[in-house]
Design an enzyme around this catalytic site. Structure first.
Site, PDB file in Angstrom:
ATOM      1  N   SER A 261     -42.292  -6.963 -13.640  1.00  0.00           N
ATOM      2  CA  SER A 261     -43.735  -7.074 -13.433  1.00  0.00           C
ATOM      3  C   SER A 261     -44.278  -8.454 -13.806  1.00  0.00           C
ATOM      4  O   SER A 261     -45.351  -8.838 -13.338  1.00  0.00           O
ATOM      5  CB  SER A 261     -44.475  -6.001 -14.238  1.00  0.00           C
ATOM      6  OG  SER A 261     -44.133  -6.065 -15.608  1.00  0.00           O
ATOM      7  N   ASP A 499     -52.274  -5.273 -23.954  1.00  0.00           N
ATOM      8  CA  ASP A 499     -51.256  -5.933 -23.140  1.00  0.00           C
ATOM      9  C   ASP A 499     -51.202  -7.411 -23.517  1.00  0.00           C
ATOM     10  O   ASP A 499     -52.034  -8.211 -23.086  1.00  0.00           O
ATOM     11  CB  ASP A 499     -51.580  -5.770 -21.654  1.00  0.00           C
ATOM     12  CG  ASP A 499     -50.479  -6.340 -20.754  1.00  0.00           C
ATOM     13  OD1 ASP A 499     -49.550  -6.980 -21.285  1.00  0.00           O
ATOM     14  OD2 ASP A 499     -50.558  -6.135 -19.526  1.00  0.00           O
ATOM     15  N   HIS A 502     -48.235  -9.390 -20.170  1.00  0.00           N
ATOM     16  CA  HIS A 502     -48.635  -9.877 -18.851  1.00  0.00           C
ATOM     17  C   HIS A 502     -49.738 -10.916 -19.014  1.00  0.00           C
ATOM     18  O   HIS A 502     -50.166 -11.215 -20.130  1.00  0.00           O
ATOM     19  CB  HIS A 502     -49.088  -8.710 -17.978  1.00  0.00           C
ATOM     20  CG  HIS A 502     -48.010  -7.710 -17.713  1.00  0.00           C
ATOM     21  ND1 HIS A 502     -47.823  -6.582 -18.488  1.00  0.00           N
ATOM     22  CD2 HIS A 502     -47.034  -7.670 -16.772  1.00  0.00           C
ATOM     23  CE1 HIS A 502     -46.795  -5.887 -18.036  1.00  0.00           C
ATOM     24  NE2 HIS A 502     -46.289  -6.520 -16.993  1.00  0.00           N
TER      25      HIS A 502
END
Length: 525
Positions: A261, A499, A502
């Site tokens: 990702s 998060d 990312h």
């Protein structure tokens, strides 16, 4: 008696004398007309050269007039062939309303820097081309944006002039360090982040391809300084991303990202950066009509005007995720001796960008208990570094066997750092408070996975470029979604999970793509 001599012309002499007189009259008339046509009184140019001294005693920037054409319009050694209009009897009005004319007119400082202008030589518009896709933009032969243009037509002759508003753009060039190395041979990983108001390269509103997890502004993030940092290498200048040039480089080709990702993070960033050069958004579409979501993992976006595709294929480990019977149950395993079964989709690509690292830090991969499989053997326990090396060796063997190095350019992106403080992603780790880059990275040691990657790449027959983004990304604790990632609704447990792995878009992955642009451009010459 002495004979008296008479003074007379013979017919031949008379003819020669008459021809000489007529020729002289014609020549003088022609020369006078030519001088009048190109006289400075008809069309006078102002020519400037910006020179910034390294000493601290720079004076204010000033303009001096000169007639005729000149040869090199430079800013700290950067040639900018162009014309600055100064019609007779009219002074240019700058954007701040002040008028400047004459040889000693002062001009405001650019961005806090001072400079001095002096007369120099130059040629008009020979190394500069107008970018038809952007009105009022001029680029050099390398595709770099230089200055805005103001086009005027004088009879049948079209001329392009630097407008007053363009002077602000000159500071971008004037800010380059004197004596810097070229990018070739420069260590792009050493440098610092500098605040740059000309960033970001796109906006949330201009790009429809940012999915929910990376849309920090759309998810409520209020601060915006994290959008305006530019990576500045220590000994050179990283070329600014040029979407039109990049699209030309991949015209008729396939650019494919393969990985986890984080690689999808970079792929979405590139879609946004490239779309900025497309006038009609409908000319960019997903070939199967898929909308980018967290669930689906394979996408192919076609840029119709350039007949190219920019694709992403999910592969967390690059090797095959499988299942094997362990005891009475079938359990997930990782076949570190077999390439991912989706590899057939990667073949035939013109540019391949691989990565794997993020998922190797999860609990079961780190523990390695009854998880790693070779053939029919499931290792009761295997060290994660050993397994990682075996998996990369499997990948490298596949590349050497199936990739035609004459057709396909292969790059491998290094690991992207996480910035969890006070715990990991599932134990209360956070990065919410960070709104600016760190002065130093949290870790100065080279990650072990990166060392393994470099060692494997050196053993390959196929040349692979390492896209090293680890250190420069290590400063950017402010660039993660934190609590502004995937919306969690009323699920209080999800709301507590931040998060810090990312990256927000626009954001840090845009710089990764500027590095990608440089490497692709460098090898296309």
């Amino acid at each position: 008696m002495e004979r008296q001599r008479s003074f007379s012309f013979k017919p031949t002499r008379l003819l020669v004398f008459s021809f000489t007189i007529c020729s002289s009259v014609v020549f003088l008339t022609t020369f006078a007309f030519w001088v009048k046509k190109f006289s400075p009184s008809v069309h006078q140019q102002t020519h400037v050269q910006f020179n910034r001294s390294l000493s601290g005693g720079d004076g204010p920037l000033s303009l001096q007039n000169s007639t005729g054409f000149t040869r090199n319009f430079t800013v700290d050694g950067v040639k900018i062939p162009a014309l600055i209009e100064n019609r007779r009897g009219r002074s240019d009005n700058f954007s701040n309303g002040d008028s400047y004319s004459g040889s000693n007119s002062s001009v405001p400082e650019f961005g806090g820097h001072e400079a001095r202008a002096s007369v120099t030589n130059f040629t008009p518009m020979q190394d500069v081309v107008a970018d038809e896709s952007l009105s009022g933009v001029v680029r050099d032969k390398q595709g770099n944006t230089i200055l805005g243009l103001d086009e005027r037509t004088d009879g049948n002759r079209k001329e392009e002039f630097i407008t007053a508003a363009s002077f602000k753009k000159i500071e971008v060039l004037a800010g380059k360090k004197i004596g810097q190395k070229t990018v070739k041979g420069c260590d792009l990983t050493k440098g610092s982040w500098v605040f740059d108001e000309s960033y970001p390269l796109y906006t949330k509103d201009s790009c429809p391809f940012i999915d929910e997890g990376f849309d920090c502004l759309g998810n409520g993030r209020l601060d915006s300084d994290y959008l305006k940092w530019r990576w500045q290498p220590q000994d050179c200048d990283l070329p600014r991303f040029n979407a039109t040039k990049m699209l030309e480089l991949i015209r008729g080709k396939r650019l494919v990202f393969v990985g986890d990702s984080i690689n999808r993070n970079q792929w979405e960033s590139l879609l946004c950066m490239l779309t900025g050069a497309i006038r009609d958004p409908k000319r960019v579409y997903e070939t199967r009509g898929r909308k980018i979501t967290k669930e689906k993992g394979n996408y192919s976006f076609r840029f119709l005007d350039y007949q190219c595709t920019v694709e992403f294929y999910v592969s967390h480990f690059l090797v095959h995720e499988s299942k094997a019977r362990i005891g009475q149950k079938r359990r997930p395993t990782l076949r570190i001796d077999a390439i991912d079964r989706g590899s057939s989709r990667w073949r035939g690509a013109d540019i391949l960008v691989f990565n794997t690292a993020h998922w190797w830090s999860h609990y079961k991969t780190k523990a390695g208990i009854n998880y790693y499989q070779e053939g029919s053997l499931v290792h009761p326990q295997l060290n994660v570094s050993t397994a990682f090396r075996k998996a990369l060796t499997t990948w490298s063997s596949w590349v050497d066997k199936h990739i035609n190095a004459r057709k396909t350019r292969v790059l491998f992106r290094s690991s992207a750092p996480s910035h969890f403080r006070g715990g990991q992603w599932n134990t209360g780790g956070h990065c919410k408070e960070a709104t600016s880059p760190l002065n130093e990275t949290l870790s100065t040691a080279e990650p072990e996975k990166n060392r393994i990657v470099e060692e494997v790449l050196k053993q390959m027959k196929t040349g692979v470029t390492l896209l090293d983004i680890t250190r420069l990304s290590g400063y950017r604790i402010d660039g993660h979604p934190s609590i502004y990632g995937w919306k969690s609704g009323k699920n209080s447990k999800s709301q507590r999970i931040q998060d810090c792995s990312h990256w927000c878009l626009p954001g840090v992955p845009d710089t990764w793509n500027e590095l990608l642009f440089y490497h692709v451009h460098a090898t296309s010459k």
